[in-house]
Design an enzyme around this catalytic site. Sequence first.
Site, PDB file in Angstrom:
ATOM      1  N   LYS A  26      22.548 -61.666  42.878  1.00 29.59           N
ATOM      2  CA  LYS A  26      21.092 -61.772  43.156  1.00 29.59           C
ATOM      3  C   LYS A  26      20.403 -61.356  42.199  1.00 29.59           C
ATOM      4  O   LYS A  26      19.516 -61.961  41.538  1.00 29.59           O
ATOM      5  CB  LYS A  26      21.002 -60.709  44.539  1.00 29.59           C
ATOM      6  CG  LYS A  26      19.629 -60.416  44.750  1.00 29.59           C
ATOM      7  CD  LYS A  26      19.368 -59.963  46.239  1.00 29.59           C
ATOM      8  CE  LYS A  26      19.985 -58.425  46.506  1.00 29.59           C
ATOM      9  NZ  LYS A  26      18.943 -57.529  45.982  1.00 29.59           N
ATOM     10  N   SER A  27      20.990 -60.230  41.324  1.00 31.17           N
ATOM     11  CA  SER A  27      20.284 -59.560  40.201  1.00 31.17           C
ATOM     12  C   SER A  27      20.397 -60.761  38.895  1.00 31.17           C
ATOM     13  O   SER A  27      19.135 -60.806  38.450  1.00 31.17           O
ATOM     14  CB  SER A  27      21.099 -58.271  39.623  1.00 31.17           C
ATOM     15  OG  SER A  27      21.226 -57.489  40.562  1.00 31.17           O
ATOM     16  N   ARG A  31      16.568 -62.859  37.402  1.00 31.40           N
ATOM     17  CA  ARG A  31      16.495 -62.688  35.999  1.00 31.40           C
ATOM     18  C   ARG A  31      16.568 -64.240  35.315  1.00 31.40           C
ATOM     19  O   ARG A  31      15.919 -64.424  34.302  1.00 31.40           O
ATOM     20  CB  ARG A  31      17.375 -61.793  35.298  1.00 31.40           C
ATOM     21  CG  ARG A  31      17.359 -60.234  35.676  1.00 31.40           C
ATOM     22  CD  ARG A  31      18.598 -59.556  35.370  1.00 31.40           C
ATOM     23  NE  ARG A  31      18.270 -58.283  35.575  1.00 31.40           N
ATOM     24  CZ  ARG A  31      18.395 -57.354  36.528  1.00 31.40           C
ATOM     25  NH1 ARG A  31      18.317 -57.997  37.773  1.00 31.40           N
ATOM     26  NH2 ARG A  31      17.962 -56.093  36.604  1.00 31.40           N
ATOM     27  N   GLY A 100      12.665 -55.439  46.351  1.00 34.91           N
ATOM     28  CA  GLY A 100      12.279 -54.495  45.208  1.00 34.91           C
ATOM     29  C   GLY A 100      12.491 -55.038  43.985  1.00 34.91           C
ATOM     30  O   GLY A 100      11.845 -54.662  43.230  1.00 34.91           O
ATOM     31  N   ARG A 128       8.500 -48.331  49.689  1.00 36.83           N
ATOM     32  CA  ARG A 128       9.561 -48.016  48.737  1.00 36.83           C
ATOM     33  C   ARG A 128       8.635 -47.727  47.376  1.00 36.83           C
ATOM     34  O   ARG A 128       7.583 -47.898  46.909  1.00 36.83           O
ATOM     35  CB  ARG A 128      10.256 -49.112  48.233  1.00 36.83           C
ATOM     36  CG  ARG A 128      11.203 -49.692  49.488  1.00 36.83           C
ATOM     37  CD  ARG A 128      12.200 -50.645  49.131  1.00 36.83           C
ATOM     38  NE  ARG A 128      13.222 -50.421  48.041  1.00 36.83           N
ATOM     39  CZ  ARG A 128      14.130 -51.137  47.707  1.00 36.83           C
ATOM     40  NH1 ARG A 128      14.046 -52.447  48.084  1.00 36.83           N
ATOM     41  NH2 ARG A 128      14.900 -50.775  46.567  1.00 36.83           N
ATOM     42  N   GLN A 175      16.313 -51.658  37.456  1.00 37.45           N
ATOM     43  CA  GLN A 175      15.057 -52.333  37.991  1.00 37.45           C
ATOM     44  C   GLN A 175      13.948 -51.775  36.898  1.00 37.45           C
ATOM     45  O   GLN A 175      13.192 -52.491  36.421  1.00 37.45           O
ATOM     46  CB  GLN A 175      14.798 -52.114  39.365  1.00 37.45           C
ATOM     47  CG  GLN A 175      15.717 -52.994  40.353  1.00 37.45           C
ATOM     48  CD  GLN A 175      15.137 -52.896  41.814  1.00 37.45           C
ATOM     49  OE1 GLN A 175      14.229 -51.883  42.104  1.00 37.45           O
ATOM     50  NE2 GLN A 175      15.873 -53.481  42.651  1.00 37.45           N
ATOM     51  N   ASP A 325      24.914 -50.383  45.426  1.00 37.84           N
ATOM     52  CA  ASP A 325      24.535 -51.197  46.395  1.00 37.84           C
ATOM     53  C   ASP A 325      25.925 -51.250  47.696  1.00 37.84           C
ATOM     54  O   ASP A 325      25.854 -52.216  48.520  1.00 37.84           O
ATOM     55  CB  ASP A 325      24.196 -52.714  46.474  1.00 37.84           C
ATOM     56  CG  ASP A 325      22.846 -52.711  45.420  1.00 37.84           C
ATOM     57  OD1 ASP A 325      22.092 -51.778  45.762  1.00 37.84           O
ATOM     58  OD2 ASP A 325      22.549 -53.574  44.740  1.00 37.84           O
ATOM     59  N   LYS A 352      16.155 -47.284  49.028  1.00 38.85           N
ATOM     60  CA  LYS A 352      16.568 -48.681  49.020  1.00 38.85           C
ATOM     61  C   LYS A 352      15.836 -49.467  49.974  1.00 38.85           C
ATOM     62  O   LYS A 352      14.761 -48.800  50.701  1.00 38.85           O
ATOM     63  CB  LYS A 352      17.644 -48.686  49.269  1.00 38.85           C
ATOM     64  CG  LYS A 352      18.644 -48.453  48.120  1.00 38.85           C
ATOM     65  CD  LYS A 352      18.610 -49.048  46.732  1.00 38.85           C
ATOM     66  CE  LYS A 352      19.174 -48.582  45.512  1.00 38.85           C
ATOM     67  NZ  LYS A 352      18.729 -49.268  44.205  1.00 38.85           N
ATOM     68  N   ARG A 398      21.927 -54.727  53.989  1.00 36.33           N
ATOM     69  CA  ARG A 398      23.503 -54.314  53.552  1.00 36.33           C
ATOM     70  C   ARG A 398      23.636 -53.387  54.759  1.00 36.33           C
ATOM     71  O   ARG A 398      25.224 -53.332  55.126  1.00 36.33           O
ATOM     72  CB  ARG A 398      23.497 -53.581  52.394  1.00 36.33           C
ATOM     73  CG  ARG A 398      23.091 -54.429  51.189  1.00 36.33           C
ATOM     74  CD  ARG A 398      23.533 -53.858  50.044  1.00 36.33           C
ATOM     75  NE  ARG A 398      22.887 -54.397  49.010  1.00 36.33           N
ATOM     76  CZ  ARG A 398      23.106 -55.646  48.184  1.00 36.33           C
ATOM     77  NH1 ARG A 398      24.242 -56.432  48.855  1.00 36.33           N
ATOM     78  NH2 ARG A 398      22.455 -56.158  47.127  1.00 36.33           N
TER      79      ARG A 398
HETATM   80  C1  S3P Z   1      19.086 -54.242  40.922  1.00 30.17           C
HETATM   81  C2  S3P Z   1      19.170 -52.798  40.736  1.00 30.17           C
HETATM   82  C3  S3P Z   1      19.484 -51.727  41.660  1.00 30.17           C
HETATM   83  C4  S3P Z   1      19.944 -52.427  42.896  1.00 30.17           C
HETATM   84  C5  S3P Z   1      19.463 -53.677  43.390  1.00 30.17           C
HETATM   85  C6  S3P Z   1      19.319 -54.833  42.472  1.00 30.17           C
HETATM   86  C7  S3P Z   1      18.763 -54.989  39.822  1.00 30.17           C
HETATM   87  O1  S3P Z   1      18.381 -51.215  42.025  1.00 30.17           O
HETATM   88  O2  S3P Z   1      20.066 -51.573  43.981  1.00 30.17           O
HETATM   89  O3  S3P Z   1      19.990 -54.402  44.353  1.00 30.17           O
HETATM   90  O4  S3P Z   1      18.774 -56.172  39.947  1.00 30.17           O
HETATM   91  O5  S3P Z   1      18.349 -54.551  38.731  1.00 30.17           O
HETATM   92  P1  S3P Z   1      17.896 -49.810  41.075  1.00 30.17           P
HETATM   93  O6  S3P Z   1      17.608 -50.274  39.904  1.00 30.17           O
HETATM   94  O7  S3P Z   1      16.771 -49.533  41.673  1.00 30.17           O
HETATM   95  O8  S3P Z   1      19.019 -48.861  41.232  1.00 30.17           O
END
Ligand code: S3P
Length: 444
Positions: A26-27, A31, A100, A128, A175, A325, A352, A398
Site C-alpha cells: 500500500k505505501s 508513492r 490517512g 484523525r 506519513q 500496522d 490509526k 486491520r
Molecule cells: C504509512 C505510514 C504509517 C502506517 C500507514 C502507512 C505510510 O503511518 O501506519 O499504514 O505509507 O507512510 P504513520 O506514518 O502515521 O505512522
Amino acid sequence: MSHTPRPMISKRINRIWGNIMVPGDKSVSHRALILGSQAIGETHITGLLESEDVLNTAEALKKLGVNIYKDEASKKWVVEGVGVGGLRPSEEPLDMGNSGTAARLLMGLVAPYDFQTTFIGDESLSKRPMQRIITPLEEMGAEIVASEGGTLPITVKGSSSLSPIHYTSPIASAQLKSAILFAGLNIAGKTSVSEAQSTRDHTEKMMEYLGVDIKIEIEENENTISIVGQPELEAKDFLVPADPSSSAFMLVAGLIVPEGQICVRDVMINPLRAGFFDTLLEMGASVEYANIHDVAGETISDVVVNYSQLKAVEVPASRAPSMIDEYPILAIVAAYAQGTTIMRGLGELRVKESDRLQAVCDGLVVNGVKAWIEGDDLFVEGGKFKGGGVVKTHMDHRIAMAFLVAGLSSEMPITVDDGSFINTSFPGFRGLINAIGADIHVVN
Ligand code: S3P
C-alpha cells in the site's frame, strides 16, 4: 454517505495450507502514483495495489490534472506525469475516503501551488489528527483551514513562494516525513526533515531512484533527509512488491491453525517494515525466508510458516515504527501464545483508522481473552481463545482482518461487525484465505 455494514463470521478449521501471493504494498503504491505524477513522461507501474485507499490517491491525482489509467492488456497502471510544478487546481474537493496516507501525502504535495485544495474523508478519517501535517506546512508559508481539532475537511491554500524548511519530526511517522518531502519537491532550495526513530523509507528510496537530489544521513539518534527542490524528473517504471502487512494476516493463519503451513511469495522484507517477523521469531514461530532477492531497490523473499507452539514476549517501544500496522494481528498471535505478552509504546495506535489499542483490547476481551491496557502498553494473556463474541471494527480494515484470522482457531466462531473496510487495503482477502482452507463468510 450512508454505509451498509457487512458483518462477517470466521469459524474454526483444522487445516490451512497454501502457496500464495498477496497484493502489492500500500505505501509503495501510493508513492508510485504520486511520484509518477511528478515525473515527465509515462510511468508504468507493475503490481499496483488496487485497493480503495490507493484508488483514492489515483482519483485525486486525476482531479489535479494527471492522466492515470490501467492498461488492461499489460495490467500495468500508466501515469502520464506532468512534472514537478505541473499540477492543476481541482474543481472539486479531493475525497480521501478512509486513507490517512493519501490525505497526508497529498496535503504536502499540493501545498507549493498557487491554488486551493480541499480534502474530505469518511467518518474515520475525519477524526484523525492532521495538525502534525498542518504545522510544518504552515511553517513553510502555506495557509491551512482545518475543521475543529485540526481534522478534515481541510483546505490547503497553497503558494508557489513557500520557503524550504528544516523540520524535526516530533513523532515517528513516515506519513509526516513524506508530506514534508513531497512539499519540498516543488520548493526552490533545500528542504530537510529529521526523525529520532527510523520510519519506513519508501519515499526516500523512490525519490532517489527517480533521480531527486536527496541526501540521507543516518546517525545513532537521528536520521536527516534533505532534498533539493524543483528537479526535472524523467519518468521511470515502478514495480510494487507484495505488502508485508497484508502477508502478516495470511501467515498468522498458518501459525495458529493446527495443520497450518503457508508460503507467501515475493514479500517485501524492508527492515523498516519487518519488525513483525522478528517478533514472531522471538515468540518461537517457525518462520523461514526463502529465495531472497532484490527487486527495484527492495529486498523480496518468500516467507514460509508452519503451525508453532508460541511463547509470550515483551515487544519494546523502539520496535513500534517497524511494525506499526501489525499490532492488531500480533495481539492475536499473543492470545494464542503461552504467557503474557507485553507490547510497549503504542500511543500512535490510538490515531490509526480507529483507536486500535482500545479496539484490539475490546475485541480480545469480548472473545474471552484476558487483555488490558496500562498507559500506552497492551498486555495479552495467552493460552485460551474462547471466541463467540462480536468485534466492533470501527471502520478499521486491520481490526476486521485480525479477528477474522483469530476465529480460524478459537473454540467458538468470531464475528466482526463490518468487513467491508478490508477493501481499503486488501481486496480479495476473503477469497484468498478461503481458497487455502479458511471458513470466513458474510453474515446475511
Ligand atoms: C504509512 C505510514 C504509517 C502506517 C500507514 C502507512 C505510510 O503511518 O501506519 O499504514 O505509507 O507512510 P504513520 O506514518 O502515521 O505512522
